[in-house]
Design a protein around this motif. Structure first.
Motif, PDB file in Angstrom:
ATOM      1  N   GLU A 107      10.105 -43.216  43.590  1.00  0.00           N
ATOM      2  CA  GLU A 107      10.533 -43.876  42.359  1.00  0.00           C
ATOM      3  C   GLU A 107      10.245 -45.362  42.463  1.00  0.00           C
ATOM      4  OE1 GLU A 107      14.317 -43.609  39.477  1.00  0.00           O
ATOM      5  OE2 GLU A 107      14.807 -44.314  41.471  1.00  0.00           O
ATOM      6  N   LYS A 108       9.760 -45.941  41.370  1.00  0.00           N
ATOM      7  CA  LYS A 108       9.511 -47.386  41.316  1.00  0.00           C
ATOM      8  C   LYS A 108      10.847 -48.076  41.090  1.00  0.00           C
ATOM      9  CE  LYS A 108       5.805 -49.130  41.228  1.00  0.00           C
ATOM     10  NZ  LYS A 108       4.982 -49.582  42.327  1.00  0.00           N
ATOM     11  N   LEU A 109      11.200 -48.977  42.013  1.00  0.00           N
ATOM     12  CA  LEU A 109      12.462 -49.695  41.937  1.00  0.00           C
ATOM     13  C   LEU A 109      12.319 -50.929  41.051  1.00  0.00           C
ATOM     14  CD1 LEU A 109      13.403 -49.493  45.714  1.00  0.00           C
ATOM     15  CD2 LEU A 109      14.133 -47.990  43.857  1.00  0.00           C
ATOM     16  N   PRO A 110      13.428 -51.481  40.560  1.00  0.00           N
ATOM     17  CA  PRO A 110      13.356 -52.685  39.718  1.00  0.00           C
ATOM     18  C   PRO A 110      12.643 -53.856  40.394  1.00  0.00           C
ATOM     19  CG  PRO A 110      15.552 -51.744  39.618  1.00  0.00           C
ATOM     20  CD  PRO A 110      14.792 -50.982  40.669  1.00  0.00           C
ATOM     21  N   THR A 111      12.654 -53.878  41.724  1.00  0.00           N
ATOM     22  CA  THR A 111      11.988 -54.962  42.466  1.00  0.00           C
ATOM     23  C   THR A 111      10.467 -54.791  42.476  1.00  0.00           C
ATOM     24  OG1 THR A 111      12.115 -53.734  44.544  1.00  0.00           O
ATOM     25  CG2 THR A 111      13.953 -55.219  44.018  1.00  0.00           C
TER      26      THR A 111
END
Length: 195
Positions: A107-111
């Motif tokens: 999953e692509k994290l907010p960072t």
């Protein structure tokens, strides 16, 4: 202006040129235009397929319990970089661990970094609502079946032996206890009733 087969078209408007071209040449022009359209269509299709291959379809899962988010798709040698809570909706791509033995959600994290969640702690279905979120321990007074979902009709995925202790994640509708399983994921036992 010179047209097909050396035909001198002079200075005509483009709509007039077509009427001055011989019938046989019109067919050749129409075939060439049709072929160019087909080639262009195929090019667009190949580009679209290439983009789809570079960006696989996203899948949606729900965390079955509080679980760690890691910096690599393995629990061996990776760092815990966060956590997700029970019921959290997650989207990403399923990948395999480096040794190919376990599945992980990337999953692509907010960072902007990638995070990895062990698929054993995920479900494609939203989690049932917790009626009582009291977390504690459950000690089985007899051998009891552990179900995949809070329903006697759902598959039995294991058993708790008499005296065995399990971590309770909460109580869901119908009196079912949601247990955090030792090997990951959750299971359900019906306390005080047949299972």
């Amino acid at each position: 202006m010179v047209g097909p087969a050396g035909l001198n078209l002079g200075r005509f408007h483009p709509s007039e040129i077509y009427s001055r071209v011989r019938a046989g040449d019109r067919v050749a022009i129409s075939i060439a235009a049709g072929a160019a359209t087909v080639v262009l269509g195929m090019l667009v299709l190949f580009v679209w397929l290439g983009v789809k291959a570079m960006h696989p379809s996203s899948v949606t899962y729900y965390a079955t319990r509080r679980t760690n988010v890691r910096d690599a798709p393995t629990s061996s040698g990776s760092l815990v970089i966060g956590a997700v809570v029970r019921g959290e909706r997650l989207s990403g791509e399923m990948v395999k661990s480096p040794d190919g033995t376990t599945a992980w959600l990337k999953e692509k994290l907010p960072t902007g970094a990638n995070g990895y969640i062990w698929a054993k702690n995920l479900s494609p279905q939203p989690r049932p609502g917790v009626v009582n979120a009291a977390i504690g321990k459950y000690r089985s007074v007899s051998t009891i079946a552990v179900h995949a979902e809070p329903s006697a009709a759902s598959p039995v995925i294991g058993e708790l032996q008499q005296g065995e202790v399990a971590e309770v994640a909460g109580t869901v509708a119908g009196g079912w206890q949601e247990l955090a399983l030792k090997g990951g994921g959750v299971g359900y036992v019906l306390v005080g009733g047949p299972s």
